[in-house]
Write a protein that holds these residues in place. Structure first.
Motif, mmCIF file in Angstrom:
data_model
loop_
_atom_site.group_PDB
_atom_site.id
_atom_site.type_symbol
_atom_site.label_atom_id
_atom_site.label_comp_id
_atom_site.label_asym_id
_atom_site.label_seq_id
_atom_site.Cartn_x
_atom_site.Cartn_y
_atom_site.Cartn_z
ATOM 1 N N ILE A 1 -22.032 -2.401 15.569
ATOM 2 C CA ILE A 1 -20.651 -2.168 16.020
ATOM 3 C C ILE A 1 -20.247 -3.038 17.210
ATOM 4 C CG2 ILE A 1 -19.021 -0.441 16.895
ATOM 5 C CD1 ILE A 1 -19.752 -0.236 13.867
ATOM 6 N N ASP A 2 -21.082 -3.121 18.244
ATOM 7 C CA ASP A 2 -20.704 -3.936 19.410
ATOM 8 C C ASP A 2 -20.508 -5.395 19.024
ATOM 9 O OD1 ASP A 2 -20.574 -1.834 21.187
ATOM 10 O OD2 ASP A 2 -22.643 -2.079 21.877
ATOM 11 N N ASP A 3 -21.378 -5.923 18.149
ATOM 12 C CA ASP A 3 -21.232 -7.315 17.717
ATOM 13 C C ASP A 3 -19.989 -7.502 16.852
ATOM 14 O OD1 ASP A 3 -23.432 -8.225 19.109
ATOM 15 O OD2 ASP A 3 -24.802 -8.034 17.413
ATOM 16 N N ILE A 4 -19.638 -6.518 16.053
ATOM 17 C CA ILE A 4 -18.395 -6.599 15.276
ATOM 18 C C ILE A 4 -17.210 -6.563 16.225
ATOM 19 C CG2 ILE A 4 -16.901 -5.367 13.650
ATOM 20 C CD1 ILE A 4 -19.514 -4.460 12.228
ATOM 21 N N ARG A 5 -17.255 -5.663 17.190
ATOM 22 C CA ARG A 5 -16.161 -5.500 18.152
ATOM 23 C C ARG A 5 -15.863 -6.820 18.870
ATOM 24 N NH1 ARG A 5 -18.136 -1.215 20.726
ATOM 25 N NH2 ARG A 5 -16.898 0.314 19.613
ATOM 26 N N ARG A 6 -16.910 -7.568 19.241
ATOM 27 C CA ARG A 6 -16.701 -8.820 19.981
ATOM 28 C C ARG A 6 -16.615 -10.046 19.076
ATOM 29 N NH1 ARG A 6 -21.467 -11.413 21.106
ATOM 30 N NH2 ARG A 6 -23.350 -10.228 20.681
ATOM 31 N N GLY A 7 -16.665 -9.835 17.738
ATOM 32 C CA GLY A 7 -16.484 -10.931 16.798
ATOM 33 C C GLY A 7 -17.733 -11.718 16.460
ATOM 34 N N ALA A 8 -18.905 -11.299 16.927
ATOM 35 C CA ALA A 8 -20.154 -12.016 16.640
ATOM 36 C C ALA A 8 -20.613 -11.796 15.201
ATOM 37 C CB ALA A 8 -21.253 -11.592 17.613
ATOM 38 N N ILE A 9 -20.230 -10.683 14.597
ATOM 39 C CA ILE A 9 -20.505 -10.424 13.185
ATOM 40 C C ILE A 9 -19.181 -10.547 12.446
ATOM 41 C CG2 ILE A 9 -21.166 -8.677 11.481
ATOM 42 C CD1 ILE A 9 -23.218 -7.634 13.472
ATOM 43 N N SER A 10 -19.165 -11.418 11.429
ATOM 44 C CA SER A 10 -17.914 -11.652 10.705
ATOM 45 C C SER A 10 -18.114 -11.700 9.189
ATOM 46 C CB SER A 10 -17.282 -12.957 11.175
ATOM 47 O OG SER A 10 -18.195 -14.031 10.974
ATOM 48 N N VAL A 11 -19.283 -11.280 8.731
ATOM 49 C CA VAL A 11 -19.547 -11.220 7.294
ATOM 50 C C VAL A 11 -20.486 -10.044 7.037
ATOM 51 C CG1 VAL A 11 -21.524 -12.803 7.346
ATOM 52 C CG2 VAL A 11 -20.196 -12.594 5.251
ATOM 53 N N THR A 12 -20.347 -9.444 5.886
ATOM 54 C CA THR A 12 -21.273 -8.396 5.482
ATOM 55 C C THR A 12 -21.507 -8.537 3.982
ATOM 56 O OG1 THR A 12 -21.781 -6.032 5.611
ATOM 57 C CG2 THR A 12 -19.517 -6.616 5.052
ATOM 58 N N PHE A 13 -22.599 -7.966 3.535
ATOM 59 C CA PHE A 13 -22.960 -8.019 2.121
ATOM 60 C C PHE A 13 -23.172 -6.590 1.645
ATOM 61 C CE2 PHE A 13 -24.078 -11.972 4.066
ATOM 62 C CZ PHE A 13 -23.689 -12.928 3.148
ATOM 63 N N ARG A 14 -22.594 -6.257 0.493
ATOM 64 C CA ARG A 14 -22.690 -4.899 -0.042
ATOM 65 C C ARG A 14 -22.943 -4.944 -1.533
ATOM 66 N NH1 ARG A 14 -20.674 -1.378 4.078
ATOM 67 N NH2 ARG A 14 -20.981 -2.674 5.913
ATOM 68 N N ARG A 15 -23.713 -3.955 -2.008
ATOM 69 C CA ARG A 15 -23.884 -3.767 -3.453
ATOM 70 C C ARG A 15 -23.037 -2.566 -3.850
ATOM 71 N NH1 ARG A 15 -27.286 -6.690 -6.460
ATOM 72 N NH2 ARG A 15 -28.963 -7.801 -5.415
ATOM 73 N N TRP A 16 -22.082 -2.801 -4.727
ATOM 74 C CA TRP A 16 -21.191 -1.772 -5.217
ATOM 75 C C TRP A 16 -21.018 -1.928 -6.717
ATOM 76 C CZ3 TRP A 16 -17.264 -3.580 -1.072
ATOM 77 C CH2 TRP A 16 -17.508 -2.943 0.154
ATOM 78 N N LYS A 17 -20.719 -0.839 -7.399
ATOM 79 C CA LYS A 17 -20.372 -0.922 -8.820
ATOM 80 C C LYS A 17 -19.034 -1.636 -8.975
ATOM 81 C CE LYS A 17 -22.897 3.201 -10.122
ATOM 82 N NZ LYS A 17 -22.815 4.593 -10.561
ATOM 83 N N THR A 18 -18.091 -1.299 -8.106
ATOM 84 C CA THR A 18 -16.798 -1.970 -8.055
ATOM 85 C C THR A 18 -16.450 -2.182 -6.588
ATOM 86 O OG1 THR A 18 -15.597 0.133 -8.044
ATOM 87 C CG2 THR A 18 -15.963 -0.904 -10.189
ATOM 88 N N PRO A 19 -15.659 -3.195 -6.259
ATOM 89 C CA PRO A 19 -15.315 -3.436 -4.852
ATOM 90 C C PRO A 19 -14.626 -2.229 -4.223
ATOM 91 C CG PRO A 19 -14.628 -5.279 -6.224
ATOM 92 C CD PRO A 19 -15.059 -4.181 -7.155
ATOM 93 N N ARG A 20 -14.961 -1.953 -2.981
ATOM 94 C CA ARG A 20 -14.354 -0.825 -2.262
ATOM 95 C C ARG A 20 -13.391 -1.293 -1.178
ATOM 96 N NH1 ARG A 20 -19.704 2.875 -1.682
ATOM 97 N NH2 ARG A 20 -20.107 3.065 -3.902
ATOM 98 N N VAL A 21 -13.247 -2.591 -1.047
ATOM 99 C CA VAL A 21 -12.274 -3.170 -0.120
ATOM 100 C C VAL A 21 -11.544 -4.275 -0.867
ATOM 101 C CG1 VAL A 21 -13.628 -2.623 1.952
ATOM 102 C CG2 VAL A 21 -13.920 -4.848 0.833
ATOM 103 N N ARG A 22 -10.442 -4.730 -0.290
ATOM 104 C CA ARG A 22 -9.703 -5.829 -0.906
ATOM 105 C C ARG A 22 -9.333 -6.852 0.164
ATOM 106 N NH1 ARG A 22 -4.643 -5.289 0.672
ATOM 107 N NH2 ARG A 22 -3.868 -3.246 1.201
ATOM 108 N N ALA A 23 -9.242 -8.101 -0.242
ATOM 109 C CA ALA A 23 -8.837 -9.166 0.675
ATOM 110 C C ALA A 23 -7.447 -8.844 1.206
ATOM 111 C CB ALA A 23 -8.863 -10.517 -0.022
ATOM 112 N N GLY A 24 -7.283 -8.985 2.504
ATOM 113 C CA GLY A 24 -6.011 -8.682 3.150
ATOM 114 C C GLY A 24 -5.919 -7.259 3.661
#
Length: 191
Positions: A8-31
């Motif tokens: 969380i702290d690294d996401i908050r400050r922008g150091a983490i900007s990508v994640t990888f997930r295994r899903w049956k179908t996408p749970r988020v959308r671009a935008g």
């Protein structure tokens, strides 16, 4: 979208900007924008399916891992592998938090009762709202998967339903599990 506390702290400050997930179908959308903590909102810039072999060491570090091997070891769940690029957004306070602190007058109680009754009526599994609120009240902080099993639901369905309760100011997400807000406790005590 959920993230472990260590990121969380690294996401908050922008150091983490990508994640990888295994899903049956996408749970988020671009935008789309997603509140991952009361004070942290991310905007998904891109999502695409990929093969594990296309993950680079640089990608692993951008996702908060020390190495590609460490990241890939976390991706054992079944489903399609997705790469999600995101950025932290400036945000307004979560309105659900303010709503969760409001008290219910008689008219508000009647309106909320109608909303929950309508939510119950729209599911093939029958009434679930009061049962979910009661389970959360009895077991704050319990894992969503455990609560889902008690309700004979799969975890994604249970989480989606709890988000509906959260939108009404009745529940709040904890690092693990959920708790009732003051509004949720008030409703449950008066219904």
């Amino acid at each position: 979208m959920l993230f472990k506390e260590r990121f969380i702290d690294d996401i908050r400050r922008g150091a983490i900007s990508v994640t990888f997930r295994r899903w049956k179908t996408p749970r988020v959308r671009a935008g789309g924008t997603y509140r991952i903590r009361p004070d942290v909102v991310i905007r998904v810039d891109a999502i695409r399916s990929i093969e594990p072999s296309s993950i680079s060491e640089r990608d692993a570090k951008r996702a908060g891992f020390d190495s590609k091997a460490e990241l890939v070891a976390q991706l054992r769940a079944p489903g399609t592998l997705y790469r999600i690029d995101f950025a932290t957004e400036d945000h307004a306070p979560d309105p659900r938090q303010s709503l969760g602190r409001t008290s219910l007058d008689d008219e508000g109680l009647r309106g909320l009762t109608k909303q929950l009754d309508a939510m119950d009526a729209r599911t093939s599994t029958g009434a679930w709202t009061r049962r979910a609120l009661s389970l959360i009240a009895e077991q704050p902080g319990r894992r969503a998967g455990d609560l889902a099993r008690e309700m004979d639901l799969d975890t994604p369905t249970f989480k989606t339903r709890v988000r509906r309760l959260k939108a009404l100011g009745l529940t709040a997400s904890l690092t693990t599990g959920y708790a009732l807000t003051p509004r949720g406790r008030d409703f449950l005590g008066r219904s």
